[in-house]
Design a protein around this motif. Structure first.
Motif, PDB file in Angstrom:
ATOM      1  N   ILE A 107      41.164  33.243  51.007  1.00 42.13           N
ATOM      2  CA  ILE A 107      41.496  31.868  50.640  1.00 42.13           C
ATOM      3  C   ILE A 107      42.897  31.731  50.053  1.00 42.13           C
ATOM      4  CG2 ILE A 107      39.087  31.153  50.417  1.00 42.13           C
ATOM      5  CD1 ILE A 107      39.420  31.197  47.390  1.00 42.13           C
ATOM      6  N   THR A 108      43.559  32.862  49.799  1.00 41.92           N
ATOM      7  CA  THR A 108      44.960  32.780  49.372  1.00 41.92           C
ATOM      8  C   THR A 108      45.896  32.619  50.571  1.00 41.92           C
ATOM      9  OG1 THR A 108      45.371  35.174  49.451  1.00 41.92           O
ATOM     10  CG2 THR A 108      44.528  34.254  47.369  1.00 41.92           C
ATOM     11  N   LEU A 109      45.371  32.828  51.759  1.00 43.66           N
ATOM     12  CA  LEU A 109      46.182  32.749  52.973  1.00 43.66           C
ATOM     13  C   LEU A 109      46.085  31.354  53.589  1.00 43.66           C
ATOM     14  CD1 LEU A 109      45.134  36.237  54.357  1.00 43.66           C
ATOM     15  CD2 LEU A 109      47.223  35.658  53.104  1.00 43.66           C
ATOM     16  N   THR A 110      47.029  31.022  54.421  1.00 42.80           N
ATOM     17  CA  THR A 110      47.139  29.646  54.926  1.00 42.80           C
ATOM     18  C   THR A 110      46.160  29.293  56.038  1.00 42.80           C
ATOM     19  OG1 THR A 110      48.887  30.323  56.455  1.00 42.80           O
ATOM     20  CG2 THR A 110      49.560  29.458  54.307  1.00 42.80           C
ATOM     21  N   ASP A 111      45.676  30.268  56.766  1.00 45.42           N
ATOM     22  CA  ASP A 111      44.860  29.947  57.948  1.00 45.42           C
ATOM     23  C   ASP A 111      43.359  30.151  57.737  1.00 45.42           C
ATOM     24  OD1 ASP A 111      44.972  32.728  57.828  1.00 45.42           O
ATOM     25  OD2 ASP A 111      45.055  32.983  59.995  1.00 45.42           O
ATOM     26  N   THR A 112      42.880  30.030  56.529  1.00 42.96           N
ATOM     27  CA  THR A 112      41.467  30.250  56.242  1.00 42.96           C
ATOM     28  C   THR A 112      40.618  29.193  56.945  1.00 42.96           C
ATOM     29  OG1 THR A 112      42.075  31.082  54.063  1.00 42.96           O
ATOM     30  CG2 THR A 112      39.762  30.535  54.420  1.00 42.96           C
ATOM     31  N   PRO A 113      39.674  29.611  57.797  1.00 43.50           N
ATOM     32  CA  PRO A 113      38.830  28.637  58.508  1.00 43.50           C
ATOM     33  C   PRO A 113      37.721  28.074  57.612  1.00 43.50           C
ATOM     34  CG  PRO A 113      38.247  30.871  59.152  1.00 43.50           C
ATOM     35  CD  PRO A 113      39.412  30.985  58.209  1.00 43.50           C
ATOM     36  N   ALA A 114      37.321  26.852  57.907  1.00 44.78           N
ATOM     37  CA  ALA A 114      36.258  26.196  57.135  1.00 44.78           C
ATOM     38  C   ALA A 114      34.961  26.999  57.185  1.00 44.78           C
ATOM     39  CB  ALA A 114      36.035  24.781  57.652  1.00 44.78           C
ATOM     40  N   ASP A 115      34.641  27.591  58.325  1.00 47.04           N
ATOM     41  CA  ASP A 115      33.401  28.368  58.431  1.00 47.04           C
ATOM     42  C   ASP A 115      33.363  29.511  57.414  1.00 47.04           C
ATOM     43  OD1 ASP A 115      32.413  26.760  60.418  1.00 47.04           O
ATOM     44  OD2 ASP A 115      32.925  28.124  62.062  1.00 47.04           O
ATOM     45  N   GLY A 116      34.500  30.124  57.166  1.00 51.64           N
ATOM     46  CA  GLY A 116      34.571  31.176  56.159  1.00 51.64           C
ATOM     47  C   GLY A 116      34.324  30.645  54.766  1.00 51.64           C
ATOM     48  N   LEU A 117      34.821  29.436  54.515  1.00 49.99           N
ATOM     49  CA  LEU A 117      34.592  28.819  53.211  1.00 49.99           C
ATOM     50  C   LEU A 117      33.113  28.505  53.012  1.00 49.99           C
ATOM     51  CD1 LEU A 117      37.669  26.425  52.945  1.00 49.99           C
ATOM     52  CD2 LEU A 117      37.370  28.675  51.907  1.00 49.99           C
ATOM     53  N   TYR A 118      32.417  28.135  54.079  1.00 43.59           N
ATOM     54  CA  TYR A 118      30.982  27.859  53.968  1.00 43.59           C
ATOM     55  C   TYR A 118      30.211  29.114  53.545  1.00 43.59           C
ATOM     56  CZ  TYR A 118      31.889  23.511  56.514  1.00 43.59           C
ATOM     57  OH  TYR A 118      32.359  22.280  56.895  1.00 43.59           O
ATOM     58  N   VAL A 119      30.569  30.252  54.124  1.00 41.21           N
ATOM     59  CA  VAL A 119      29.885  31.495  53.767  1.00 41.21           C
ATOM     60  C   VAL A 119      30.192  31.855  52.314  1.00 41.21           C
ATOM     61  CG1 VAL A 119      29.542  33.936  54.328  1.00 41.21           C
ATOM     62  CG2 VAL A 119      29.940  32.285  56.166  1.00 41.21           C
ATOM     63  N   TYR A 120      31.436  31.651  51.908  1.00 39.20           N
ATOM     64  CA  TYR A 120      31.806  31.918  50.511  1.00 39.20           C
ATOM     65  C   TYR A 120      31.027  30.990  49.576  1.00 39.20           C
ATOM     66  CZ  TYR A 120      34.882  32.869  46.478  1.00 39.20           C
ATOM     67  OH  TYR A 120      35.378  33.226  45.243  1.00 39.20           O
ATOM     68  N   ALA A 121      30.886  29.745  49.953  1.00 30.41           N
ATOM     69  CA  ALA A 121      30.111  28.800  49.131  1.00 30.41           C
ATOM     70  C   ALA A 121      28.661  29.271  49.005  1.00 30.41           C
ATOM     71  CB  ALA A 121      30.176  27.396  49.728  1.00 30.41           C
ATOM     72  N   ARG A 122      28.081  29.797  50.090  1.00 28.48           N
ATOM     73  CA  ARG A 122      26.708  30.308  50.020  1.00 28.48           C
ATOM     74  C   ARG A 122      26.606  31.488  49.053  1.00 28.48           C
ATOM     75  NH1 ARG A 122      26.561  29.261  55.579  1.00 28.48           N
ATOM     76  NH2 ARG A 122      26.705  31.444  56.166  1.00 28.48           N
ATOM     77  N   LEU A 123      27.606  32.361  49.068  1.00 32.45           N
ATOM     78  CA  LEU A 123      27.626  33.483  48.131  1.00 32.45           C
ATOM     79  C   LEU A 123      27.634  32.947  46.699  1.00 32.45           C
ATOM     80  CD1 LEU A 123      29.622  36.732  48.194  1.00 32.45           C
ATOM     81  CD2 LEU A 123      29.904  35.239  46.244  1.00 32.45           C
TER      82      LEU A 123
END
Length: 166
Positions: free
Chosen positions: A71-87
């Motif tokens: 998430i410090t990088l510019t191209d972080t996809p939304a799907d990755g954020l969803y998995v992080y939110a689940r964690l």
């Protein structure tokens, strides 16, 4: 990252996903590590590594380290954020999960139905059943996924049952 470098990174990422699909977890992780060495600014590599540690190896600490790097990088996809939110939801870190979900919702490629489902989970876990039900309804009315539709409908029914006991 330029277009040709991005294409090469995507190609290696695809190979890692193929190895995962074939059940070759160590080889997939090795491929991801090599990908990170060659393309250290490719967030999707960190996301996939985080997903493996979170979902397959049940190692939330290593998963979170990789999510944080991504998430410090510019191209972080939304799907990755969803998995992080689940964690974060699994750890009952609600404020952080809400922040990540809000960030995902701001992205153009974000799947709103998936966001609504996770918002519903967040509020349900906090005992805010009416708020949760509202988000599950939004998920139901916006999704085109049968699986997510069924999940949201079951969650909404669960909220209705909980309301009887509150």
């Amino acid at each position: 990252m330029n277009i040709s470098a991005n294409a090469e990174a995507e190609k290696i990422l695809f190979a890692a996903k193929q190895l995962l699909a074939e059940g070759k977890l160590p080889e997939a992780l090795d491929t991801i590590e090599e990908l990170i060495k060659v393309f250290p600014d490719f967030s999707k590599a960190y996301i996939l590594k985080a997903e493996i540690f979170f979902e397959k190896l049940k190692n939330s600490d290593t998963a979170e380290e990789n999510f944080k790097k991504a998430i410090t990088l510019t191209d972080t996809p939304a799907d990755g954020l969803y998995v992080y939110a689940r964690l974060l939801l699994n750890q009952e870190r609600f404020a952080e999960a809400l922040s990540i979900l809000n960030r995902a919702m701001e992205m153009n490629e974000a799947r709103k139905d998936q966001s609504y489902m996770l918002y519903g989970n967040l509020y349900e876990m906090q005992g805010k059943i009416n708020d949760a039900a509202g988000y599950y309804k939004k998920c139901l009315t916006t999704t085109l996924s049968n699986a997510l539709l069924e999940e949201a409908e079951a969650a909404l029914k669960r909220c209705e049952i909980k309301k009887k006991y509150i």
